[in-house]
Write a protein that holds these residues in place. Structure first.
Motif, PDB file in Angstrom:
ATOM      1  N   LEU A  51      45.493  23.854   9.272  1.00 42.34           N
ATOM      2  CA  LEU A  51      46.127  23.499  10.536  1.00 42.34           C
ATOM      3  C   LEU A  51      45.049  22.998  11.484  1.00 42.34           C
ATOM      4  N   VAL A  52      45.266  21.799  12.021  1.00 44.23           N
ATOM      5  CA  VAL A  52      44.355  21.262  13.027  1.00 44.23           C
ATOM      6  C   VAL A  52      45.174  20.704  14.181  1.00 44.23           C
ATOM      7  N   ALA A  53      44.599  20.802  15.375  1.00 45.64           N
ATOM      8  CA  ALA A  53      45.282  20.295  16.561  1.00 45.64           C
ATOM      9  C   ALA A  53      44.279  19.552  17.427  1.00 45.64           C
ATOM     10  N   GLU A  54      44.714  18.433  17.951  1.00 46.72           N
ATOM     11  CA  GLU A  54      43.905  17.636  18.864  1.00 46.72           C
ATOM     12  C   GLU A  54      44.842  17.052  19.900  1.00 46.72           C
ATOM     13  N   GLY A  55      44.676  17.471  21.130  1.00 47.19           N
ATOM     14  CA  GLY A  55      45.580  16.994  22.178  1.00 47.19           C
ATOM     15  C   GLY A  55      46.996  17.440  21.878  1.00 47.19           C
ATOM     16  N   SER A  56      47.905  16.483  21.800  1.00 45.52           N
ATOM     17  CA  SER A  56      49.313  16.809  21.533  1.00 45.52           C
ATOM     18  C   SER A  56      49.703  16.619  20.068  1.00 45.52           C
ATOM     19  N   THR A  57      48.710  16.375  19.198  1.00 43.47           N
ATOM     20  CA  THR A  57      48.979  16.160  17.773  1.00 43.47           C
ATOM     21  C   THR A  57      48.553  17.375  16.959  1.00 43.47           C
ATOM     22  N   VAL A  58      49.436  17.805  16.051  1.00 44.27           N
ATOM     23  CA  VAL A  58      49.127  18.928  15.158  1.00 44.27           C
ATOM     24  C   VAL A  58      49.404  18.472  13.729  1.00 44.27           C
ATOM     25  N   VAL A  59      48.453  18.761  12.834  1.00 45.72           N
ATOM     26  CA  VAL A  59      48.612  18.455  11.417  1.00 45.72           C
ATOM     27  C   VAL A  59      48.614  19.781  10.662  1.00 45.72           C
ATOM     28  N   LEU A  60      49.632  19.957   9.848  1.00 46.13           N
ATOM     29  CA  LEU A  60      49.838  21.195   9.099  1.00 46.13           C
ATOM     30  C   LEU A  60      49.907  20.873   7.612  1.00 46.13           C
ATOM     31  N   ARG A  61      49.111  21.586   6.808  1.00 44.23           N
ATOM     32  CA  ARG A  61      49.201  21.453   5.346  1.00 44.23           C
ATOM     33  C   ARG A  61      49.762  22.760   4.817  1.00 44.23           C
ATOM     34  N   VAL A  62      50.821  22.664   4.003  1.00 43.41           N
ATOM     35  CA  VAL A  62      51.493  23.856   3.481  1.00 43.41           C
ATOM     36  C   VAL A  62      51.703  23.757   1.971  1.00 43.41           C
ATOM     37  N   ARG A  63      51.920  24.916   1.381  1.00 41.84           N
ATOM     38  CA  ARG A  63      52.372  25.000  -0.012  1.00 41.84           C
ATOM     39  C   ARG A  63      53.796  25.529   0.044  1.00 41.84           C
ATOM     40  N   LEU A  64      54.740  24.728  -0.433  1.00 40.08           N
ATOM     41  CA  LEU A  64      56.146  25.120  -0.472  1.00 40.08           C
ATOM     42  C   LEU A  64      56.455  25.674  -1.856  1.00 40.08           C
ATOM     43  N   THR A  65      56.985  26.901  -1.889  1.00 40.39           N
ATOM     44  CA  THR A  65      57.338  27.526  -3.165  1.00 40.39           C
ATOM     45  C   THR A  65      58.760  28.082  -3.087  1.00 40.39           C
ATOM     46  N   GLY A  66      59.335  28.293  -4.245  1.00 40.47           N
ATOM     47  CA  GLY A  66      60.663  28.876  -4.354  1.00 40.47           C
ATOM     48  C   GLY A  66      61.233  28.581  -5.730  1.00 40.47           C
ATOM     49  N   VAL A  67      62.431  29.045  -5.962  1.00 35.75           N
ATOM     50  CA  VAL A  67      63.139  28.784  -7.216  1.00 35.75           C
ATOM     51  C   VAL A  67      64.293  27.841  -6.906  1.00 35.75           C
ATOM     52  N   ILE A 114      52.158  17.731   3.740  1.00 37.19           N
ATOM     53  CA  ILE A 114      51.428  17.574   4.989  1.00 37.19           C
ATOM     54  C   ILE A 114      52.439  17.179   6.053  1.00 37.19           C
ATOM     55  N   HIS A 115      52.391  17.875   7.184  1.00 39.70           N
ATOM     56  CA  HIS A 115      53.321  17.628   8.285  1.00 39.70           C
ATOM     57  C   HIS A 115      52.522  17.244   9.526  1.00 39.70           C
ATOM     58  N   PHE A 116      53.006  16.248  10.223  1.00 41.02           N
ATOM     59  CA  PHE A 116      52.398  15.774  11.462  1.00 41.02           C
ATOM     60  C   PHE A 116      53.407  15.996  12.586  1.00 41.02           C
ATOM     61  N   TYR A 117      52.983  16.654  13.629  1.00 45.05           N
ATOM     62  CA  TYR A 117      53.843  16.910  14.782  1.00 45.05           C
ATOM     63  C   TYR A 117      53.203  16.297  16.026  1.00 45.05           C
ATOM     64  N   GLU A 118      54.044  15.753  16.887  1.00 46.29           N
ATOM     65  CA  GLU A 118      53.609  15.248  18.182  1.00 46.29           C
ATOM     66  C   GLU A 118      54.324  16.057  19.256  1.00 46.29           C
ATOM     67  N   GLY A 119      53.555  16.523  20.237  1.00 46.98           N
ATOM     68  CA  GLY A 119      54.121  17.297  21.325  1.00 46.98           C
ATOM     69  C   GLY A 119      54.309  16.455  22.578  1.00 46.98           C
ATOM     70  N   LEU A 174      57.671  20.316  20.877  1.00 46.38           N
ATOM     71  CA  LEU A 174      57.422  19.345  19.805  1.00 46.38           C
ATOM     72  C   LEU A 174      58.465  18.238  19.905  1.00 46.38           C
ATOM     73  N   ALA A 175      57.997  16.983  19.859  1.00 45.78           N
ATOM     74  CA  ALA A 175      58.874  15.833  20.083  1.00 45.78           C
ATOM     75  C   ALA A 175      59.103  14.983  18.839  1.00 45.78           C
ATOM     76  N   ALA A 176      58.208  15.075  17.851  1.00 46.48           N
ATOM     77  CA  ALA A 176      58.357  14.236  16.649  1.00 46.48           C
ATOM     78  C   ALA A 176      57.723  14.933  15.452  1.00 46.48           C
ATOM     79  N   HIS A 177      58.261  14.623  14.275  1.00 45.85           N
ATOM     80  CA  HIS A 177      57.784  15.202  13.017  1.00 45.85           C
ATOM     81  C   HIS A 177      57.768  14.119  11.953  1.00 45.85           C
ATOM     82  N   HIS A 178      56.626  13.964  11.309  1.00 47.82           N
ATOM     83  CA  HIS A 178      56.476  13.071  10.162  1.00 47.82           C
ATOM     84  C   HIS A 178      55.899  13.919   9.043  1.00 47.82           C
TER      85      HIS A 178
END
Length: 152
Positions: free
Chosen positions: A68-84, A104-109, A114-118
């Motif tokens: 997870l990194v954040a700079e200004g209003s931008t946040v980048v999140l790397r996750v591992r999604l698991t399940g059955v 990898i998820h990119f959020y803009e605040g 939070l205002a946007a998600h890519h």
């Protein structure tokens, strides 16, 4: 890290927690009324619907934060999604197979929410884990050349 960056970082972590717990009651306060998500109508309700559908497709879904990194209003999140895999996902009927993919998820605040998600997903890896192998003959050669260039 600025107070603004910390606020948006905490919102992203809270959103990830909401996914893991399935408790989406606080999501409206985390997202702007016009929250933008690729391919979906604007607003928190679309986001909540997408989360519910993914949680229905996976038994014991878990989004583990890997970075997870954040700079200004931008946040980048790397996750591992698991399940059955127990419900339709990316057009594939339930297989009861284990899913384990990184995203990898990119959020803009904006204005404290939070205002946007890519996002970047590895749907080919997901399909492979579900036992689906795309036929390369059906993919145009120019597309294969482009994919190969980015495959490492």
């Amino acid at each position: 890290m600025s107070d603004r960056s910390a606020r948006y970082k905490n919102l992203v972590l809270a959103l990830n927690h909401a996914f893991n717990s399935g408790d989406l009651s606080g999501v409206d306060g985390m997202l702007t009324p016009d929250f933008a998500e690729r391919g979906m109508p604007p607003g928190p309700d679309s986001y909540k619907t997408a989360v519910r559908l993914l949680r229905e497709a996976l038994d014991e879904p878990r989004s583990e934060v890997l970075g997870l990194v954040a700079e200004g209003s931008t946040v980048v999140l790397r996750v591992r999604l698991t399940g059955v895999h127990v419900g339709e996902i990316v057009g594939v009927a339930p297989t009861r197979r284990q899913v384990d993919v990184e995203q990898i998820h990119f959020y803009e605040g904006r204005d404290g929410r939070l205002a946007a998600h890519h996002f970047i997903r590895d749907d080919l890896a997901l399909l492979g884990q579900l036992g689906i192998r795309p036929k390369l003959a059906a993919i145009p050669q120019a597309k294969i050349a482009t994919l190969t260039r980015y495959a490492g």
